[in-house]
Write a protein that holds these residues in place. Structure first.
Motif, PDB file in Angstrom:
ATOM      1  N   TRP A  50       0.807  -1.219   0.000  1.00 40.40           N
ATOM      2  CA  TRP A  50       0.000   0.000   0.000  1.00 40.40           C
ATOM      3  C   TRP A  50       0.843   1.273   0.000  1.00 40.40           C
ATOM      4  O   TRP A  50       0.382   2.329   0.409  1.00 40.40           O
ATOM      5  N   HIS A  51       2.060   1.170  -0.500  1.00 42.72           N
ATOM      6  CA  HIS A  51       2.898   2.358  -0.674  1.00 42.72           C
ATOM      7  C   HIS A  51       2.227   3.294  -1.673  1.00 42.72           C
ATOM      8  O   HIS A  51       1.562   2.852  -2.618  1.00 42.72           O
ATOM      9  N   VAL A  52       2.416   4.585  -1.479  1.00 41.42           N
ATOM     10  CA  VAL A  52       1.746   5.573  -2.338  1.00 41.42           C
ATOM     11  C   VAL A  52       2.148   5.429  -3.800  1.00 41.42           C
ATOM     12  O   VAL A  52       1.392   5.774  -4.708  1.00 41.42           O
ATOM     13  N   ASP A  53       3.354   4.891  -4.060  1.00 42.63           N
ATOM     14  CA  ASP A  53       3.820   4.702  -5.428  1.00 42.63           C
ATOM     15  C   ASP A  53       3.712   3.254  -5.888  1.00 42.63           C
ATOM     16  O   ASP A  53       4.411   2.841  -6.808  1.00 42.63           O
ATOM     17  N   GLN A  54       2.856   2.476  -5.267  1.00 41.74           N
ATOM     18  CA  GLN A  54       2.637   1.104  -5.698  1.00 41.74           C
ATOM     19  C   GLN A  54       2.034   1.126  -7.107  1.00 41.74           C
ATOM     20  O   GLN A  54       0.911   1.590  -7.316  1.00 41.74           O
ATOM     21  N   PRO A  55       2.757   0.627  -8.134  1.00 39.80           N
ATOM     22  CA  PRO A  55       2.255   0.717  -9.518  1.00 39.80           C
ATOM     23  C   PRO A  55       0.949  -0.024  -9.755  1.00 39.80           C
ATOM     24  O   PRO A  55       0.145   0.384 -10.603  1.00 39.80           O
ATOM     25  N   LEU A  56       0.714  -1.115  -9.011  1.00 38.92           N
ATOM     26  CA  LEU A  56      -0.520  -1.866  -9.229  1.00 38.92           C
ATOM     27  C   LEU A  56      -1.757  -1.026  -8.936  1.00 38.92           C
ATOM     28  O   LEU A  56      -2.831  -1.271  -9.495  1.00 38.92           O
ATOM     29  N   ARG A  57      -1.618  -0.038  -8.077  1.00 46.04           N
ATOM     30  CA  ARG A  57      -2.767   0.814  -7.753  1.00 46.04           C
ATOM     31  C   ARG A  57      -3.169   1.673  -8.950  1.00 46.04           C
ATOM     32  O   ARG A  57      -4.336   2.064  -9.084  1.00 46.04           O
ATOM     33  N   LEU A  58      -2.206   1.970  -9.834  1.00 46.60           N
ATOM     34  CA  LEU A  58      -2.529   2.756 -11.024  1.00 46.60           C
ATOM     35  C   LEU A  58      -3.398   1.966 -11.993  1.00 46.60           C
ATOM     36  O   LEU A  58      -4.185   2.540 -12.742  1.00 46.60           O
ATOM     37  N   PHE A  59      -3.243   0.641 -11.988  1.00 49.48           N
ATOM     38  CA  PHE A  59      -3.981  -0.188 -12.937  1.00 49.48           C
ATOM     39  C   PHE A  59      -5.477  -0.232 -12.635  1.00 49.48           C
ATOM     40  O   PHE A  59      -6.296  -0.513 -13.523  1.00 49.48           O
ATOM     41  N   ASN A  60      -5.831  -0.003 -11.371  1.00 49.08           N
ATOM     42  CA  ASN A  60      -7.231  -0.155 -10.961  1.00 49.08           C
ATOM     43  C   ASN A  60      -8.179   0.728 -11.750  1.00 49.08           C
ATOM     44  O   ASN A  60      -9.336   0.360 -11.975  1.00 49.08           O
ATOM     45  N   ALA A  61      -7.709   1.907 -12.173  1.00 50.83           N
ATOM     46  CA  ALA A  61      -8.581   2.817 -12.917  1.00 50.83           C
ATOM     47  C   ALA A  61      -9.082   2.193 -14.207  1.00 50.83           C
ATOM     48  O   ALA A  61     -10.162   2.525 -14.690  1.00 50.83           O
ATOM     49  N   ALA A  62      -8.314   1.264 -14.771  1.00 50.64           N
ATOM     50  CA  ALA A  62      -8.724   0.619 -16.019  1.00 50.64           C
ATOM     51  C   ALA A  62      -9.385  -0.726 -15.774  1.00 50.64           C
ATOM     52  O   ALA A  62     -10.450  -1.023 -16.304  1.00 50.64           O
ATOM     53  N   ARG A  63      -8.750  -1.562 -14.939  1.00 50.93           N
ATOM     54  CA  ARG A  63      -9.224  -2.938 -14.852  1.00 50.93           C
ATOM     55  C   ARG A  63     -10.451  -3.113 -13.967  1.00 50.93           C
ATOM     56  O   ARG A  63     -11.327  -3.930 -14.288  1.00 50.93           O
ATOM     57  N   ILE A  64     -10.545  -2.394 -12.856  1.00 56.25           N
ATOM     58  CA  ILE A  64     -11.656  -2.612 -11.924  1.00 56.25           C
ATOM     59  C   ILE A  64     -13.005  -2.304 -12.572  1.00 56.25           C
ATOM     60  O   ILE A  64     -13.935  -3.132 -12.494  1.00 56.25           O
ATOM     61  N   PRO A  65     -13.198  -1.143 -13.231  1.00 59.96           N
ATOM     62  CA  PRO A  65     -14.490  -0.908 -13.891  1.00 59.96           C
ATOM     63  C   PRO A  65     -14.807  -1.973 -14.935  1.00 59.96           C
ATOM     64  O   PRO A  65     -15.966  -2.354 -15.111  1.00 59.96           O
ATOM     65  N   TRP A  66     -13.781  -2.466 -15.620  1.00 63.07           N
ATOM     66  CA  TRP A  66     -14.007  -3.489 -16.649  1.00 63.07           C
ATOM     67  C   TRP A  66     -14.440  -4.804 -16.006  1.00 63.07           C
ATOM     68  O   TRP A  66     -15.374  -5.463 -16.472  1.00 63.07           O
ATOM     69  N   PHE A  67     -13.770  -5.201 -14.915  1.00 66.94           N
ATOM     70  CA  PHE A  67     -14.182  -6.411 -14.202  1.00 66.94           C
ATOM     71  C   PHE A  67     -15.609  -6.290 -13.686  1.00 66.94           C
ATOM     72  O   PHE A  67     -16.422  -7.205 -13.814  1.00 66.94           O
ATOM     73  N   VAL A  68     -15.910  -5.147 -13.094  1.00 73.88           N
ATOM     74  CA  VAL A  68     -17.246  -4.904 -12.553  1.00 73.88           C
ATOM     75  C   VAL A  68     -18.285  -4.983 -13.665  1.00 73.88           C
ATOM     76  O   VAL A  68     -19.368  -5.563 -13.485  1.00 73.88           O
ATOM     77  N   GLN A  69     -17.959  -4.425 -14.813  1.00 73.10           N
ATOM     78  CA  GLN A  69     -18.891  -4.448 -15.945  1.00 73.10           C
ATOM     79  C   GLN A  69     -19.185  -5.878 -16.385  1.00 73.10           C
ATOM     80  O   GLN A  69     -20.338  -6.239 -16.649  1.00 73.10           O
ATOM     81  N   GLN A  70     -18.141  -6.704 -16.481  1.00 79.78           N
ATOM     82  CA  GLN A  70     -18.348  -8.090 -16.909  1.00 79.78           C
ATOM     83  C   GLN A  70     -19.177  -8.861 -15.896  1.00 79.78           C
ATOM     84  O   GLN A  70     -20.122  -9.567 -16.245  1.00 79.78           O
ATOM     85  N   TRP A  71     -18.831  -8.741 -14.632  1.00 79.16           N
ATOM     86  CA  TRP A  71     -19.584  -9.446 -13.588  1.00 79.16           C
ATOM     87  C   TRP A  71     -21.027  -8.968 -13.529  1.00 79.16           C
ATOM     88  O   TRP A  71     -21.953  -9.770 -13.426  1.00 79.16           O
ATOM     89  N   SER A  72     -21.232  -7.670 -13.579  1.00 77.79           N
ATOM     90  CA  SER A  72     -22.589  -7.119 -13.479  1.00 77.79           C
ATOM     91  C   SER A  72     -23.449  -7.588 -14.636  1.00 77.79           C
ATOM     92  O   SER A  72     -24.625  -7.922 -14.472  1.00 77.79           O
ATOM     93  N   HIS A  73     -22.860  -7.619 -15.826  1.00 70.82           N
ATOM     94  CA  HIS A  73     -23.613  -8.019 -17.017  1.00 70.82           C
ATOM     95  C   HIS A  73     -23.909  -9.510 -17.027  1.00 70.82           C
ATOM     96  O   HIS A  73     -25.041  -9.933 -17.299  1.00 70.82           O
ATOM     97  N   LYS A  74     -22.910 -10.308 -16.701  1.00 67.41           N
ATOM     98  CA  LYS A  74     -23.054 -11.764 -16.805  1.00 67.41           C
ATOM     99  C   LYS A  74     -23.831 -12.375 -15.647  1.00 67.41           C
ATOM    100  O   LYS A  74     -24.478 -13.420 -15.806  1.00 67.41           O
ATOM    101  N   LEU A  75     -23.775 -11.744 -14.476  1.00 62.96           N
ATOM    102  CA  LEU A  75     -24.361 -12.349 -13.283  1.00 62.96           C
ATOM    103  C   LEU A  75     -25.672 -11.708 -12.848  1.00 62.96           C
ATOM    104  O   LEU A  75     -26.217 -12.068 -11.815  1.00 62.96           O
ATOM    105  N   SER A  76     -26.173 -10.752 -13.617  1.00 65.30           N
ATOM    106  CA  SER A  76     -27.437 -10.119 -13.252  1.00 65.30           C
ATOM    107  C   SER A  76     -28.590 -11.076 -13.518  1.00 65.30           C
ATOM    108  O   SER A  76     -28.513 -11.943 -14.393  1.00 65.30           O
TER     109      SER A  76
END
Length: 307
Positions: A54-80
């Motif tokens: 959880w360091h402020v410069d943890q690069p994986l945290r930058l990826f969340n802006a792209a991947r998390i909404p996409w994951f949420v979209q797939q789950w929401s669409h497929k599992l509704s």
């Protein structure tokens, strides 16, 4: 003069050889989907036990802006449900690490139950502590991806985020994910493609030169092409999305933070909160480019009714 020319020629040859060694990736493994021996590759998966997730410069945290909404979209669409209303599903994060993706996903599904599993006890402890501080009810368990400590058909969805490229036995891990998914359950993932682009950007520049990621965090030979992953998913009874649906992911270099640095706002602005990488690179975004990281999803095939 002749000696000078010889030395110049030798220096040129050495420079050319060095450039070739830097730019040309190593020979790929004979079969990425086979079981890869521990000593056949150079990757350090042990550093995660003491990793500052959880360091402020943890690069994986930058990826969340792209991947998390996409994951949420797939789950929401497929599992509704039939009416389009979301159910209260149960999700599993395989290789959850310190919980960077797990927490972001849990915030997007307030009514869902989230479980994270990781082989690194140190990472699990870090995830548990941060979830408690964040007020999130996430269950974290120490366990291997190759033998998930859960009953079959337990989860509605599963995720592997920045994990598959670290595994020595991808088919076995995918088979375990398929086992613990309910029929119709959705598996989402992001991983790194094995290309010259990823060799140069991810390994040579980000890892070896800039040390944005720790030394030996990746071995390019363990990266997985979309075609290989498509085959492995099908063999595990997971029906993948069409390859055309897999959208790549690369860093968007935004000029505004760089201008802030030049204007002197960099040190007094939001850098301390966002960190150096976030201020200079900004969040990641989706793109059609597949040379680096890419995302995808697959659905567990339903159980066929006996005739």
């Amino acid at each position: 003069m002749p000696a000078t020319r010889v030395l110049t020629a030798l220096a040129g040859c050495l420079l050319t050889l060095s450039a070739a060694l830097f730019l040309v990736p190593p020979r790929a493994l004979p079969d990425r989907l086979a079981v890869i021996a521990e000593d056949a590759v150079r990757i350090d998966n042990d550093f995660y036990s003491t990793h500052d997730w959880w360091h402020v410069d943890q690069p994986l945290r930058l990826f969340n802006a792209a991947r998390i909404p996409w994951f949420v979209q797939q789950w929401s669409h497929k599992l509704s449900g039939p009416s389009g209303d979301e159910r209260s599903p149960t999700f599993l994060d395989v290789g959850s690490g310190g919980g960077i993706a797990t927490e972001a996903l849990a915030r997007s599904f307030a009514s869902a139950r989230f479980v994270g599993v990781d082989l690194s006890e140190g990472s699990i402890v870090a995830a548990q502590r941060h979830a408690k501080v964040s007020g999130l009810d996430i269950e974290y368990i120490v366990g291997p991806a190759y033998d998930l400590p859960f009953s079959s058909a337990t989860f509605d969805g599963a995720v592997c985020s920045d994990v598959l490229e670290h595994l020595h036995d991808v088919p076995r891990a995918l088979s375990e994910i398929a086992r613990v998914l309910k029929p119709g359950g959705v598996f989402v993932f992001d991983t790194i493609n094995r290309t010259r682009f990823s060799w140069l950007l991810v390994v040579r520049i980000a890892q070896d030169l800039l040390h944005i990621v720790p030394h030996a965090a990746h071995d390019w030979r363990l990266f997985i092409t979309p075609a290989e992953l498509d085959l492995a998913l099908r063999q595990a009874n997971l029906v993948p999305c069409d390859l055309a649906e897999i959208v790549g992911m690369r860093p968007t270099v935004q000029l505004r933070p760089l201008f802030d640095a030049i204007l002197g706002k960099y040190w007094t602005g939001g850098t301390r909160e966002r960190g150096l990488l976030a201020s200079l690179l900004g969040p990641w975004t989706l793109t059609a480019h597949q040379g680096g990281s890419y995302l995808g999803h697959a659905t567990k095939a339903p159980v066929e009714e006996p005739h």
